[in-house]
Write an enzyme that holds these catalytic residues in place. Structure first.
Site, PDB file in Angstrom:
ATOM      1  CD1 TRP A 187      32.372-127.113  85.026  1.00  0.00           C
ATOM      2  CD2 TRP A 187      31.042-127.218  83.233  1.00  0.00           C
ATOM      3  NE1 TRP A 187      31.812-125.867  84.858  1.00  0.00           N
ATOM      4  CE2 TRP A 187      30.986-125.908  83.754  1.00  0.00           C
ATOM      5  CE3 TRP A 187      30.274-127.524  82.103  1.00  0.00           C
ATOM      6  CZ2 TRP A 187      30.213-124.911  83.189  1.00  0.00           C
ATOM      7  CZ3 TRP A 187      29.494-126.518  81.535  1.00  0.00           C
ATOM      8  CH2 TRP A 187      29.471-125.223  82.074  1.00  0.00           C
ATOM      9  CD  GLU A 228      36.133-128.461  83.911  1.00  0.00           C
ATOM     10  OE1 GLU A 228      36.431-127.407  83.322  1.00  0.00           O
ATOM     11  OE2 GLU A 228      35.735-129.486  83.301  1.00  0.00           O
ATOM     12  CE  LYS A 230      33.164-121.515  83.980  1.00  0.00           C
ATOM     13  NZ  LYS A 230      32.413-121.863  82.763  1.00  0.00           N
ATOM     14  CG  ASP A 261      39.272-125.021  82.335  1.00  0.00           C
ATOM     15  OD1 ASP A 261      39.888-123.961  82.093  1.00  0.00           O
ATOM     16  OD2 ASP A 261      38.558-125.590  81.494  1.00  0.00           O
ATOM     17  CG  HIS A 264      37.058-123.222  84.937  1.00  0.00           C
ATOM     18  ND1 HIS A 264      36.373-124.411  85.020  1.00  0.00           N
ATOM     19  CD2 HIS A 264      36.809-122.749  83.690  1.00  0.00           C
ATOM     20  CE1 HIS A 264      35.752-124.651  83.877  1.00  0.00           C
ATOM     21  NE2 HIS A 264      36.008-123.649  83.063  1.00  0.00           N
ATOM     22  CG  HIS A 288      39.630-129.399  80.867  1.00  0.00           C
ATOM     23  ND1 HIS A 288      38.268-129.259  80.859  1.00  0.00           N
ATOM     24  CD2 HIS A 288      39.872-130.701  80.595  1.00  0.00           C
ATOM     25  CE1 HIS A 288      37.700-130.431  80.607  1.00  0.00           C
ATOM     26  NE2 HIS A 288      38.661-131.320  80.450  1.00  0.00           N
ATOM     27  CG  ASP A 296      36.230-120.280  81.402  1.00  0.00           C
ATOM     28  OD1 ASP A 296      37.161-120.818  80.800  1.00  0.00           O
ATOM     29  OD2 ASP A 296      35.128-120.816  81.580  1.00  0.00           O
ATOM     30  CG  ASP A 298      37.330-122.048  77.192  1.00  0.00           C
ATOM     31  OD1 ASP A 298      38.149-122.773  77.764  1.00  0.00           O
ATOM     32  OD2 ASP A 298      36.163-121.898  77.603  1.00  0.00           O
ATOM     33  CG  ASP A 328      37.973-126.859  77.654  1.00  0.00           C
ATOM     34  OD1 ASP A 328      37.365-126.743  76.579  1.00  0.00           O
ATOM     35  OD2 ASP A 328      37.441-126.660  78.763  1.00  0.00           O
TER      36      ASP A 328
END
Length: 421
Positions: A187, A228, A230, A261, A264, A288, A296, A298, A328
């Site tokens: 990424w 990955e 985004k 992810d 994302h 992820h 995003d 997390d 993640d």
């Protein structure tokens, strides 16, 4: 404390309930025991690593909170990981970054090689876990104006190409030493804050850089690359070079894995819908699993609707064998070991609930246009006693049942983590 016999009695009742609709709970337990999660090391130290721990986080990454007990050294981080793994049923993998190299001298990112991860391989052998890899393309002075592999400057690109090549060598080392495939995830934070004039050239440069990185052949039984994408990031709100479509196409044309992810994507998109659209064409997926709040951010993964849909898609479409499930997230407002445990156990719960369904029977009803049965059964399943099966799974794996694991977390933070500050 939950009593062993109470767990067993509840499980026997649940086993009978599920058997009435054709679901074998023993088969589901066996299936879940084969799923290895890839647990991210960076929850334990707020993504500082050991190469340049005082470097400010860049690339749109930020960690909030200052809960006491952060891991500051390799030994503290592996001690915390050991504690977390002891509370998560099953055997899993740990995801690392270039940042987590344990070196005998000061090294820059492009100098880090397999020899600097011997510490981790030795620990993984002792712990009985696998290792996955991520090249670190952030938190470094050579992330110039938010560009790395797609930079217009050859010197910048060459530096990061070397980082990427080294990460592949490290990942291959993991696979050779531990006897299980190591996924090497890529990424990068490249993009523009405001509207670019030229959207094509950066992507051409990125293709050239990635092709140079993956030019050397490694045995896929040891390592495989994943890419990955985004939607956007802080500082690159207007244009992301490595977009979802870009990496989707790159993974398919290079016979590599595509990383999805959960944080994302646009907040209204359901990432689980992407799996079945990609898999007929792609080699496989790296996930992820994160929890976006607005976008995003997390947050620690919880047993919410988004996670349930992810698990259902993987199980119902029989995609687990081609999917690597990684976690993640990073939260420094709570106990960092507890964050690992909550996220991992929630993910396993979602997978188990998805497995505890008469999937073949429901597919048959669907193909026969019996949508009434499909809706009735899937709704009733929501109140079936899957929690009793989960408790049995934990008990068989010798990890605490229910909230008993919190007692161990409180003991550990008082005896170990709080003494670090």
């Amino acid at each position: 404390m939950v009593k062993e016999q109470e767990v067993k009695s509840a499980y026997e009742v649940a086993k009978e309930r599920y058997a009435e609709i054709g679901v074998d709970t023993e088969k589901a337990i066996e299936q879940l025991s084969k799923v290895k999660l890839s647990i991210h090391s960076w929850q334990g130290d707020d993504i500082h690593g050991f190469l340049n721990p005082d470097q400010e986080l860049t690339g749109g990454i930020g960690v909030s909170g200052n809960y006491p007990g952060i891991a500051r050294t390799p030994d503290e981080l592996t001690q915390d990981l050991h504690e977390g793994l002891s509370l998560i049923p099953g055997k899993h993998k740990i995801q690392l970054h270039t940042l987590y190299a344990v070196t005998d001298r000061k090294k820059d990112f492009d100098e880090v090689g397999p020899e600097d991860f011997k510490y981790w391989v030795d620990w993984a052998k002792e712990e009985g876990v696998g290792l996955d890899m991520n090249g670190t393309f952030f938190s470094h002075p050579k992330v110039k104006h938010n560009f790395t592999l797609a930079s217009p400057e050859k010197e910048i690109r060459d530096f990061w190409i070397k980082v990427g090549k080294q990460s592949r060598a490290i990942s291959n080392y993991f696979g050779e030493e531990l006897g299980q495939q190591s996924v090497n995830n890529f990424w990068i934070p490249d993009g523009f804050k405001d509207n670019p004039i030229d959207k094509l050239s950066p992507r051409k440069r990125l293709i050239e850089s990635l092709d140079e990185i993956i030019k050397e052949k490694y045995d896929e039984k040891n390592t495989i690359e994943a890419f990955e994408g985004k939607l956007f990031g802080t500082g690159i709100e207007s244009y992301t070079v490595g977009s979802h479509l870009f990496y989707n196409n790159y993974a398919i044309t290079r016979d590599k894995l595509w990383t999805i992810d959960a944080g994302h994507w646009h907040p209204t998109e359901d990432v689980s819908d992407k799996f079945s659209a990609f898999m007929p064409f792609g080699k496989g997926l790296m996930l992820h699993v994160s929890r976006p709040v607005r976008w995003d951010s997390d947050h620690v993964v919880i047993f919410d609707d988004a996670l349930v849909r992810i698990a259902r898609s993987l199980v119902r479409d029989d995609l687990l064998s081609k999917t690597n499930i990684g976690l993640d997230f990073f939260d420094a407002t709570i106990n960092r070991v507890a964050a690992w445990v909550i996220g991992a156990r929630s993910t396993q719960k979602a997978l188990l609930q998805a497995m505890l369904a008469p999937i073949d029977d429901l597919k048959k009803a669907e193909n026969e246009y019996d949508f009434t049965k499909r809706l009735a059964v899937t709704e009733e399943l929501k109140s079936f006693p899957f929690g009793a099966v989960w408790d049995e799974f934990c008990q068989r794996n010798n990890v605490p049942v229910g909230l008993d694991w919190m007692d161990e977390i409180r003991r550990y933070e008082k005896a170990v983590q709080f003494k670090r500050n």
